[in-house]
Motif scaffolding. Structure first.
Motif, PDB file in Angstrom:
ATOM      1  N   THR A 164       0.789  -1.231   0.000  1.00  0.00           N
ATOM      2  CA  THR A 164       0.000   0.000   0.000  1.00  0.00           C
ATOM      3  C   THR A 164       0.820   1.278   0.000  1.00  0.00           C
ATOM      4  O   THR A 164       0.284   2.351  -0.293  1.00  0.00           O
ATOM      5  CB  THR A 164      -0.920   0.035   1.243  1.00  0.00           C
ATOM      6  N   TYR A 221      -9.406   1.434   3.129  1.00  0.00           N
ATOM      7  CA  TYR A 221     -10.068   1.331   1.826  1.00  0.00           C
ATOM      8  C   TYR A 221     -10.782   2.628   1.429  1.00  0.00           C
ATOM      9  O   TYR A 221     -10.640   3.079   0.273  1.00  0.00           O
ATOM     10  CB  TYR A 221     -11.040   0.155   1.831  1.00  0.00           C
ATOM     11  N   SER A 224      -6.926  -3.166  -4.286  1.00  0.00           N
ATOM     12  CA  SER A 224      -7.677  -3.116  -3.018  1.00  0.00           C
ATOM     13  C   SER A 224      -7.691  -4.481  -2.335  1.00  0.00           C
ATOM     14  O   SER A 224      -7.638  -4.566  -1.109  1.00  0.00           O
ATOM     15  CB  SER A 224      -9.108  -2.630  -3.267  1.00  0.00           C
ATOM     16  N   HIS A 225      -7.738  -5.558  -3.128  1.00  0.00           N
ATOM     17  CA  HIS A 225      -7.660  -6.899  -2.539  1.00  0.00           C
ATOM     18  C   HIS A 225      -6.282  -7.139  -1.913  1.00  0.00           C
ATOM     19  O   HIS A 225      -6.184  -7.751  -0.848  1.00  0.00           O
ATOM     20  CB  HIS A 225      -7.941  -7.959  -3.605  1.00  0.00           C
ATOM     21  N   SER A 285      -4.342  -4.898  -0.658  1.00  0.00           N
ATOM     22  CA  SER A 285      -4.310  -4.128   0.587  1.00  0.00           C
ATOM     23  C   SER A 285      -4.992  -4.900   1.707  1.00  0.00           C
ATOM     24  O   SER A 285      -4.473  -4.989   2.833  1.00  0.00           O
ATOM     25  CB  SER A 285      -5.006  -2.776   0.383  1.00  0.00           C
ATOM     26  N   ARG A 313      -8.413   5.138  -0.181  1.00  0.00           N
ATOM     27  CA  ARG A 313      -7.539   4.591  -1.222  1.00  0.00           C
ATOM     28  C   ARG A 313      -7.141   5.630  -2.263  1.00  0.00           C
ATOM     29  O   ARG A 313      -6.110   5.481  -2.925  1.00  0.00           O
ATOM     30  CB  ARG A 313      -8.203   3.384  -1.894  1.00  0.00           C
ATOM     31  N   GLU A 315      -8.782  -2.247   7.812  1.00  0.00           N
ATOM     32  CA  GLU A 315      -8.476  -1.977   6.399  1.00  0.00           C
ATOM     33  C   GLU A 315      -9.728  -1.588   5.622  1.00  0.00           C
ATOM     34  O   GLU A 315      -9.712  -0.624   4.850  1.00  0.00           O
ATOM     35  CB  GLU A 315      -7.827  -3.214   5.768  1.00  0.00           C
ATOM     36  N   ARG A 316     -10.818  -2.317   5.845  1.00  0.00           N
ATOM     37  CA  ARG A 316     -12.052  -2.046   5.097  1.00  0.00           C
ATOM     38  C   ARG A 316     -12.726  -0.744   5.537  1.00  0.00           C
ATOM     39  O   ARG A 316     -13.330  -0.045   4.711  1.00  0.00           O
ATOM     40  CB  ARG A 316     -13.042  -3.198   5.260  1.00  0.00           C
ATOM     41  N   ASP A 337      -5.953  -6.645  -8.574  1.00  0.00           N
ATOM     42  CA  ASP A 337      -6.844  -5.787  -7.794  1.00  0.00           C
ATOM     43  C   ASP A 337      -6.080  -5.248  -6.584  1.00  0.00           C
ATOM     44  O   ASP A 337      -5.827  -5.972  -5.623  1.00  0.00           O
ATOM     45  CB  ASP A 337      -8.074  -6.576  -7.336  1.00  0.00           C
TER      46      ASP A 337
END
Length: 265
Positions: free
Chosen positions: A45, A98, A198-199, A201, A101, A93-94, A196
């Motif tokens: 990240t 996220y 975000s995945h 991360s 981002r 993280e979510r 991806d």
């Protein structure tokens, strides 16, 4: 005279070297786990997760909650403690990383500082005592040539070695691991070839916070809401010494820091 005292001090140091090495290795193993977490998140990240130390806090305190308060068998309590720390990391993280981002890296780093403050406050509310006794995996001490170490020492070495090997296997042999390594080289290029980001991360936080939770277990037999800051600072220092972003450089950095800081206490 001064020369005599200096000579006696050197002899005393050499006599106690095995004990210093054992203590330093035990501390260094804990720093390795925290430092690897810093590097894994940084690689995927670009963020330095300044809440990483708090997941060590959760690992130790969850172990106390499951093993002592709930009375579960220690192996099950250990697994649940690591899983609990990883779950909180995934939620962080979510819910925090996220949504940021598209923000600057500095903004995300500041957000991790806020998360660290929140997690420590939460730990203080749920576990208000200064320290909690976590069951040792194997109680008692073992006498080695020139040193006496707790049996827990060998568990710490073993847990660290297994964690390093599992991370190596994950990064080198799995599709997700190779994608995370691609992100560490160039996140934009990785995105262009279909990875991806975000995945990656999410996976990096899951893995890094599980390592942090394991460090909290290795820090047993005591855990408290205050250990996160100390382990976070030392883990980050170990990551920098070994090369920030070099996942396995954390092994060198952790051992060097552990050996240098030990005073034989």
């Amino acid at each position: 005279g001064f020369g005599r005292r200096e000579q006696d001090g050197m002899l005393d140091f050499l006599r106690n070297c095995p004990q210093y090495l054992a203590n330093g290795m035990a501390n260094g193993c804990i720093y390795i786990l925290v430092a690897m977490g810093f590097n894994i998140i940084y690689n995927s990240t670009g963020i330095i997760n300044l809440a990483q130390g708090e997941f060590s806090m959760f690992g130790g305190l969850f172990a106390y909650a499951f093993a002592v308060s709930a009375g579960l068998p220690l192996p099950l309590a250990v697994l649940l403690a690591v899983a609990g720390a990883a779950l909180i990391g995934a939620c962080m993280e979510r819910s925090i990383i996220y949504p940021l981002r598209r923000a600057s890296v500095l903004t995300a780093i500041i957000a991790t500082i806020g998360a660290s403050i929140f997690f420590k406050s939460l730990g203080r509310v749920l576990w208000p005592n200064e320290a909690y006794k976590v069951p040792e995996f194997t109680p008692g001490n073992i006498s080695l040539p020139g040193a006496t170490v707790p049996r827990q020492f060998f568990w710490v070495l073993g847990m660290t070695a297994i964690a390093v090997l599992l991370v190596y296997f994950f990064l080198s042999r799995t599709k997700a691991g190779r994608a995370m390594r691609a992100c560490s080289v160039n996140r934009q290029a990785a995105s262009l070839v279909g990875i991806d980001i975000s995945h990656m991360s999410f996976y990096s936080f899951l893995l890094a916070t599980a390592l942090g939770g394991t460090a909290g277990l290795a820090n047993a037999p005591y855990a408290s809401y205050s250990i996160g800051l100390e382990l976070g600072v030392k883990g980050f220092t170990a990551a920098v010494v070994g090369g920030l972003g070099n996942t396995f450089g954390a092994v060198t950095g952790g051992l060097v820091l552990g050996l240098l800081e030990d005073d034989g206490a």
